[in-house]
Design a protein around this motif. Structure first.
Motif, PDB file in Angstrom:
ATOM      1  N   ILE A 102       0.843  -1.203   0.000  1.00 52.25           N
ATOM      2  CA  ILE A 102       0.000   0.000   0.000  1.00 52.25           C
ATOM      3  C   ILE A 102       0.878   1.253   0.000  1.00 52.25           C
ATOM      4  CG2 ILE A 102      -1.621   1.360   1.399  1.00 52.25           C
ATOM      5  CD1 ILE A 102      -2.861  -1.374   2.256  1.00 52.25           C
ATOM      6  N   GLN A 103       1.916   1.250   0.833  1.00 54.18           N
ATOM      7  CA  GLN A 103       2.818   2.403   0.890  1.00 54.18           C
ATOM      8  C   GLN A 103       3.611   2.550  -0.413  1.00 54.18           C
ATOM      9  OE1 GLN A 103       4.873   1.339   4.528  1.00 54.18           O
ATOM     10  NE2 GLN A 103       3.622   2.755   5.734  1.00 54.18           N
ATOM     11  N   LEU A 104       4.040   1.432  -0.981  1.00 57.52           N
ATOM     12  CA  LEU A 104       4.766   1.480  -2.247  1.00 57.52           C
ATOM     13  C   LEU A 104       3.886   2.052  -3.347  1.00 57.52           C
ATOM     14  CD1 LEU A 104       7.273   0.774  -3.949  1.00 57.52           C
ATOM     15  CD2 LEU A 104       6.289  -1.507  -4.265  1.00 57.52           C
ATOM     16  N   ASN A 105       2.647   1.600  -3.418  1.00 57.03           N
ATOM     17  CA  ASN A 105       1.711   2.108  -4.418  1.00 57.03           C
ATOM     18  C   ASN A 105       1.486   3.612  -4.254  1.00 57.03           C
ATOM     19  OD1 ASN A 105      -0.173   1.808  -6.583  1.00 57.03           O
ATOM     20  ND2 ASN A 105      -1.819   1.881  -5.082  1.00 57.03           N
ATOM     21  N   SER A 106       1.353   4.067  -3.021  1.00 56.72           N
ATOM     22  CA  SER A 106       1.177   5.500  -2.763  1.00 56.72           C
ATOM     23  C   SER A 106       2.398   6.295  -3.201  1.00 56.72           C
ATOM     24  CB  SER A 106       0.923   5.744  -1.278  1.00 56.72           C
ATOM     25  OG  SER A 106      -0.295   5.182  -0.894  1.00 56.72           O
ATOM     26  N   GLU A 107       3.573   5.759  -2.938  1.00 58.23           N
ATOM     27  CA  GLU A 107       4.811   6.447  -3.312  1.00 58.23           C
ATOM     28  C   GLU A 107       4.967   6.509  -4.834  1.00 58.23           C
ATOM     29  OE1 GLU A 107       8.158   8.679  -2.574  1.00 58.23           O
ATOM     30  OE2 GLU A 107       6.614   8.039  -1.168  1.00 58.23           O
ATOM     31  N   VAL A 108       4.647   5.429  -5.522  1.00 56.47           N
ATOM     32  CA  VAL A 108       4.721   5.417  -6.986  1.00 56.47           C
ATOM     33  C   VAL A 108       3.748   6.441  -7.565  1.00 56.47           C
ATOM     34  CG1 VAL A 108       4.214   4.031  -9.042  1.00 56.47           C
ATOM     35  CG2 VAL A 108       5.580   3.054  -7.199  1.00 56.47           C
ATOM     36  N   LYS A 109       2.522   6.485  -7.051  1.00 56.69           N
ATOM     37  CA  LYS A 109       1.542   7.470  -7.527  1.00 56.69           C
ATOM     38  C   LYS A 109       2.024   8.888  -7.270  1.00 56.69           C
ATOM     39  CE  LYS A 109      -2.612   4.672  -7.310  1.00 56.69           C
ATOM     40  NZ  LYS A 109      -3.926   4.487  -6.689  1.00 56.69           N
ATOM     41  N   ARG A 110       2.618   9.119  -6.104  1.00 58.40           N
ATOM     42  CA  ARG A 110       3.141  10.448  -5.783  1.00 58.40           C
ATOM     43  C   ARG A 110       4.236  10.842  -6.763  1.00 58.40           C
ATOM     44  NH1 ARG A 110       7.261  12.774  -3.504  1.00 58.40           N
ATOM     45  NH2 ARG A 110       8.262  10.842  -2.899  1.00 58.40           N
ATOM     46  N   CYS A 111       5.126   9.916  -7.056  1.00 53.91           N
ATOM     47  CA  CYS A 111       6.213  10.192  -8.001  1.00 53.91           C
ATOM     48  C   CYS A 111       5.681  10.446  -9.409  1.00 53.91           C
ATOM     49  CB  CYS A 111       7.214   9.035  -8.009  1.00 53.91           C
ATOM     50  SG  CYS A 111       8.285   8.990  -6.574  1.00 53.91           S
ATOM     51  N   LEU A 112       4.684   9.690  -9.814  1.00 51.35           N
ATOM     52  CA  LEU A 112       4.105   9.894 -11.146  1.00 51.35           C
ATOM     53  C   LEU A 112       3.448  11.262 -11.257  1.00 51.35           C
ATOM     54  CD1 LEU A 112       2.572   6.375 -11.863  1.00 51.35           C
ATOM     55  CD2 LEU A 112       4.533   7.444 -13.016  1.00 51.35           C
ATOM     56  N   ARG A 113       2.780  11.707 -10.186  1.00 50.49           N
ATOM     57  CA  ARG A 113       2.157  13.037 -10.201  1.00 50.49           C
ATOM     58  C   ARG A 113       3.211  14.134 -10.286  1.00 50.49           C
ATOM     59  NH1 ARG A 113      -1.211  10.782  -6.210  1.00 50.49           N
ATOM     60  NH2 ARG A 113       0.078  11.717  -4.596  1.00 50.49           N
ATOM     61  N   ARG A 114       4.338  13.911  -9.638  1.00 54.86           N
ATOM     62  CA  ARG A 114       5.414  14.911  -9.639  1.00 54.86           C
ATOM     63  C   ARG A 114       6.337  14.778 -10.840  1.00 54.86           C
ATOM     64  NH1 ARG A 114       7.871  15.360  -3.694  1.00 54.86           N
ATOM     65  NH2 ARG A 114       6.932  17.385  -3.348  1.00 54.86           N
ATOM     66  N   GLY A 115       6.203  13.678 -11.573  1.00 55.55           N
ATOM     67  CA  GLY A 115       7.074  13.458 -12.728  1.00 55.55           C
ATOM     68  C   GLY A 115       8.484  13.081 -12.343  1.00 55.55           C
ATOM     69  N   CYS A 116       8.660  12.433 -11.205  1.00 51.24           N
ATOM     70  CA  CYS A 116      10.017  12.116 -10.756  1.00 51.24           C
ATOM     71  C   CYS A 116      10.507  10.750 -11.228  1.00 51.24           C
ATOM     72  CB  CYS A 116      10.143  12.252  -9.238  1.00 51.24           C
ATOM     73  SG  CYS A 116       9.080  11.130  -8.315  1.00 51.24           S
ATOM     74  N   LEU A 117       9.669   9.993 -11.932  1.00 51.67           N
ATOM     75  CA  LEU A 117      10.130   8.724 -12.493  1.00 51.67           C
ATOM     76  C   LEU A 117      10.666   8.982 -13.895  1.00 51.67           C
ATOM     77  CD1 LEU A 117       7.434   6.130 -11.412  1.00 51.67           C
ATOM     78  CD2 LEU A 117       9.686   6.503 -10.456  1.00 51.67           C
TER      79      LEU A 117
END
Length: 119
Positions: A102-117
Motif C-alpha cells: 500500500i505504501q509502495l503504491n502510494s509512493e509510486v503514484k506520488r512520483c508519477l504526479r510529480r514526474g520524478c520517475l
C-alpha cells in the motif's frame, strides 16, 4: 468470500492468506483461516498494530494454557480471531506485506504526479 460483484485487486498474498483491495466498496478484504473479513484502511492498520503487539515470547515461554492462544476482535467487524503463535506470525507476514505494498503504491503514484520517475 469476497463479494463477486466487487471490483477487487490482490494487494499481497502468502500461502496462509491474502489481502484484496476493493475499489467499489473502498475497503480491504483479508482472507485468513478459511474466512474473509472486510476492513477500512485505518482499521486494517489498527488490526496490524494489534497483531504486532502480541507478545510471542510470552506465549512461547509461559507453560500455562492461558497463553496458548490470543483472542483478537478487530474494530468494526463481526469477526473474532482465535490465534496460535504460528497464526500470529502468519498474520504478521500478510499484514506487513500488505502495508508495504500500500505504501509502495502510494509512493509510486506520488512520483508519477510529480514526474520524478524517469522512463
Amino acid at each position: 468470500m469476497v463479494c463477486p460483484l466487487a471490483n477487487v485487486e490482490k494487494v499481497f498474498d502468502t500461502e496462509h492468506g491474502v489481502v484484496y483491495q476493493c475499489s467499489r466498496q473502498n475497503c480491504y478484504w483479508l482472507e485468513f483461516q478459511g474466512s474473509t473479513t472486510a476492513f477500512k484502511i485505518s482499521d486494517l492498520f489498527l488490526f496490524k498494530k494489534r497483531i504486532d503487539s502480541v507478545d510471542i515470547e510470552l506465549m512461547l515461554s509461559d507453560s500455562s494454557r492461558a497463553n496458548d492462544f490470543e483472542i483478537i476482535m478487530p474494530f468494526r467487524t463481526e469477526r473474532c480471531f482465535l490465534l496460535t503463535v504460528s497464526d500470529i506470525l502468519n498474520l504478521r507476514e500478510i499484514l506487513s506485506g500488505t502495508k508495504f505494498m500500500i505504501q509502495l503504491n502510494s509512493e509510486v503514484k506520488r512520483c508519477l504526479r510529480r514526474g520524478c520517475l524517469i522512463a
